[in-house]
Design a protein around this motif. Structure first.
Motif, PDB file in Angstrom:
ATOM      1  N   PRO A  68      20.671  13.999  25.598  1.00  0.00           N
ATOM      2  CA  PRO A  68      19.498  14.246  24.757  1.00  0.00           C
ATOM      3  C   PRO A  68      19.837  14.458  23.291  1.00  0.00           C
ATOM      4  O   PRO A  68      18.941  14.445  22.433  1.00  0.00           O
ATOM      5  CB  PRO A  68      18.882  15.509  25.361  1.00  0.00           C
ATOM      6  N   THR A  69      21.127  14.659  22.964  1.00  0.00           N
ATOM      7  CA  THR A  69      21.522  14.853  21.563  1.00  0.00           C
ATOM      8  C   THR A  69      22.028  13.564  20.916  1.00  0.00           C
ATOM      9  O   THR A  69      22.332  13.555  19.720  1.00  0.00           O
ATOM     10  CB  THR A  69      22.621  15.918  21.451  1.00  0.00           C
ATOM     11  N   LYS A  70      22.096  12.500  21.689  1.00  0.00           N
ATOM     12  CA  LYS A  70      22.587  11.221  21.168  1.00  0.00           C
ATOM     13  C   LYS A  70      21.567  10.609  20.214  1.00  0.00           C
ATOM     14  O   LYS A  70      20.365  10.609  20.488  1.00  0.00           O
ATOM     15  CB  LYS A  70      22.869  10.246  22.315  1.00  0.00           C
ATOM     16  N   GLU A  71      22.042  10.081  19.089  1.00  0.00           N
ATOM     17  CA  GLU A  71      21.168   9.398  18.140  1.00  0.00           C
ATOM     18  C   GLU A  71      21.117   7.907  18.450  1.00  0.00           C
ATOM     19  O   GLU A  71      22.152   7.264  18.600  1.00  0.00           O
ATOM     20  CB  GLU A  71      21.663   9.614  16.700  1.00  0.00           C
ATOM     21  N   PHE A  72      19.909   7.382  18.560  1.00  0.00           N
ATOM     22  CA  PHE A  72      19.697   5.958  18.780  1.00  0.00           C
ATOM     23  C   PHE A  72      19.210   5.343  17.468  1.00  0.00           C
ATOM     24  O   PHE A  72      18.352   5.907  16.782  1.00  0.00           O
ATOM     25  CB  PHE A  72      18.674   5.732  19.897  1.00  0.00           C
ATOM     26  N   THR A  73      19.741   4.189  17.135  1.00  0.00           N
ATOM     27  CA  THR A  73      19.470   3.565  15.838  1.00  0.00           C
ATOM     28  C   THR A  73      18.449   2.434  15.971  1.00  0.00           C
ATOM     29  O   THR A  73      18.512   1.633  16.904  1.00  0.00           O
ATOM     30  CB  THR A  73      20.769   3.013  15.232  1.00  0.00           C
ATOM     31  N   PHE A  74      17.530   2.408  15.016  1.00  0.00           N
ATOM     32  CA  PHE A  74      16.471   1.394  15.004  1.00  0.00           C
ATOM     33  C   PHE A  74      16.466   0.648  13.677  1.00  0.00           C
ATOM     34  O   PHE A  74      16.766   1.221  12.621  1.00  0.00           O
ATOM     35  CB  PHE A  74      15.097   2.044  15.202  1.00  0.00           C
ATOM     36  N   VAL A  75      16.109  -0.620  13.744  1.00  0.00           N
ATOM     37  CA  VAL A  75      15.908  -1.434  12.550  1.00  0.00           C
ATOM     38  C   VAL A  75      14.437  -1.841  12.517  1.00  0.00           C
ATOM     39  O   VAL A  75      13.915  -2.386  13.490  1.00  0.00           O
ATOM     40  CB  VAL A  75      16.810  -2.681  12.549  1.00  0.00           C
ATOM     41  N   LEU A  76      13.781  -1.558  11.397  1.00  0.00           N
ATOM     42  CA  LEU A  76      12.362  -1.876  11.232  1.00  0.00           C
ATOM     43  C   LEU A  76      12.216  -2.921  10.148  1.00  0.00           C
ATOM     44  O   LEU A  76      12.734  -2.768   9.036  1.00  0.00           O
ATOM     45  CB  LEU A  76      11.576  -0.613  10.859  1.00  0.00           C
ATOM     46  N   LYS A  77      11.491  -3.983  10.462  1.00  0.00           N
ATOM     47  CA  LYS A  77      11.223  -5.055   9.502  1.00  0.00           C
ATOM     48  C   LYS A  77       9.711  -5.228   9.396  1.00  0.00           C
ATOM     49  O   LYS A  77       9.002  -5.259  10.410  1.00  0.00           O
ATOM     50  CB  LYS A  77      11.868  -6.349   9.983  1.00  0.00           C
ATOM     51  N   LEU A  78       9.204  -5.330   8.162  1.00  0.00           N
ATOM     52  CA  LEU A  78       7.768  -5.454   7.920  1.00  0.00           C
ATOM     53  C   LEU A  78       7.464  -6.736   7.172  1.00  0.00           C
ATOM     54  O   LEU A  78       8.228  -7.168   6.304  1.00  0.00           O
ATOM     55  CB  LEU A  78       7.269  -4.255   7.099  1.00  0.00           C
ATOM     56  N   THR A  79       6.322  -7.340   7.511  1.00  0.00           N
ATOM     57  CA  THR A  79       5.829  -8.528   6.805  1.00  0.00           C
ATOM     58  C   THR A  79       4.425  -8.231   6.319  1.00  0.00           C
ATOM     59  O   THR A  79       3.541  -7.906   7.120  1.00  0.00           O
ATOM     60  CB  THR A  79       5.809  -9.761   7.731  1.00  0.00           C
ATOM     61  N   PRO A  80       4.172  -8.329   5.004  1.00  0.00           N
ATOM     62  CA  PRO A  80       2.861  -7.947   4.481  1.00  0.00           C
ATOM     63  C   PRO A  80       1.789  -8.985   4.784  1.00  0.00           C
ATOM     64  O   PRO A  80       2.096 -10.158   5.017  1.00  0.00           O
ATOM     65  CB  PRO A  80       3.107  -7.850   2.975  1.00  0.00           C
ATOM     66  N   PRO A  81       0.520  -8.560   4.749  1.00  0.00           N
ATOM     67  CA  PRO A  81      -0.572  -9.521   4.845  1.00  0.00           C
ATOM     68  C   PRO A  81      -0.565 -10.427   3.613  1.00  0.00           C
ATOM     69  O   PRO A  81       0.047 -10.098   2.593  1.00  0.00           O
ATOM     70  CB  PRO A  81      -1.831  -8.643   4.877  1.00  0.00           C
ATOM     71  N   ASP A  82      -1.261 -11.559   3.694  1.00  0.00           N
ATOM     72  CA  ASP A  82      -1.329 -12.477   2.560  1.00  0.00           C
ATOM     73  C   ASP A  82      -1.890 -11.777   1.332  1.00  0.00           C
ATOM     74  O   ASP A  82      -2.878 -11.034   1.412  1.00  0.00           O
ATOM     75  CB  ASP A  82      -2.207 -13.680   2.905  1.00  0.00           C
ATOM     76  N   GLY A  83      -1.240 -11.985   0.204  1.00  0.00           N
ATOM     77  CA  GLY A  83      -1.729 -11.439  -1.053  1.00  0.00           C
ATOM     78  C   GLY A  83      -1.401  -9.980  -1.285  1.00  0.00           C
ATOM     79  O   GLY A  83      -1.855  -9.392  -2.268  1.00  0.00           O
TER      80      GLY A  83
END
Length: 222
Positions: free
Chosen positions: A92-107
């Motif tokens: 329960p003390t282990k850190e899990f790593t995440f990668v987040l990528k976002l793409t915006p709406p048009d304009g």
């Protein structure tokens, strides 16, 4: 002091003001819109946020000072929550790593900073801040990627509705990973303004210790 109501394209002109009169025009912040102000001629007043102040100077009693206000509708916003649960015999003390990528709406441009809240065990002292989004949609949290332990979650808010997201968890040796119930390491979707405006992405890691095969050792009796 007077209160004036104007719609898009409308204006009001006040004439006959005597020399030396000072003025201040302020637009009350309209909900869901930004406000920018300007004045012509530019030396006819001072612009501060959503207000313009000035004075009718000598020789200007027959001229007109134009104070203009422009409103732009702010985009509807939504939030994204990434949640971590560890089951079985996992740490329960282990850190899990995440990668987040976002793409915006048009304009829409996403580059900038967005507020986050971190909740769960061990989040005290680092429970809020901002994440940085660069031009290609990569998200940086505390000068690195997002890390979560068991029971923790991070919620990023202020993102434009219609933003597309991809959340990927780095593979953790010895753990089975599911996201929103599917046996995957990554999930994608689009932020909406439904259901409280916050989209939940739930990662569950389960660790099972393999059972060792045992056998009995026979004993000889003499």
């Amino acid at each position: 002091q007077a209160r004036v109501y104007l719609k898009d394209g409308q204006s009001i002109t006040i004439t006959g003001l005597p020399e030396g009169v000072t003025y201040k025009v302020t637009e009350e912040n309209p909900q869901g819109h930004t406000v920018s102000a300007s004045v012509e001629p530019t030396d006819g007043g001072t612009v501060t946020d959503n207000s313009v102040t000035g004075q009718i100077k000598a020789g200007e009693t027959e001229s007109v000072i134009t104070v203009a206000f422009t409103n732009n509708k702010e985009p509807d916003t939504a939030g994204l929550t990434i949640q971590k649960t560890v089951l079985g015999e996992g740490d329960p003390t282990k850190e899990f790593t995440f990668v987040l990528k976002l793409t915006p709406p048009d304009g829409v441009t996403l580059a900038g900073s967005y507020p986050y809240t971190l909740t769960g065990p061990g989040a005290e002292g680092s429970g809020s801040g901002t994440v940085a989004v660069d031009g290609d949609g990569s998200v940086t949290f505390d000068d690195g990627n997002i890390t979560l332990k068991h029971g923790q979650s991070i919620t990023i808010t202020g993102l434009p509705v219609g933003t597309k997201y991809t959340v990927t968890e780095d593979s953790a040796e010895g753990y089975d990973t599911t996201v929103n119930g599917a046996k995957e390491y990554s999930t994608s979707g689009e932020l909406t303004n439904e259901g409280g405006n916050v989209t939940l992405v739930s990662f569950v890691n389960t660790k099972h210790t393999p059972k060792s095969e045992t056998g009995e050792i026979g004993r000889a009796h003499v």
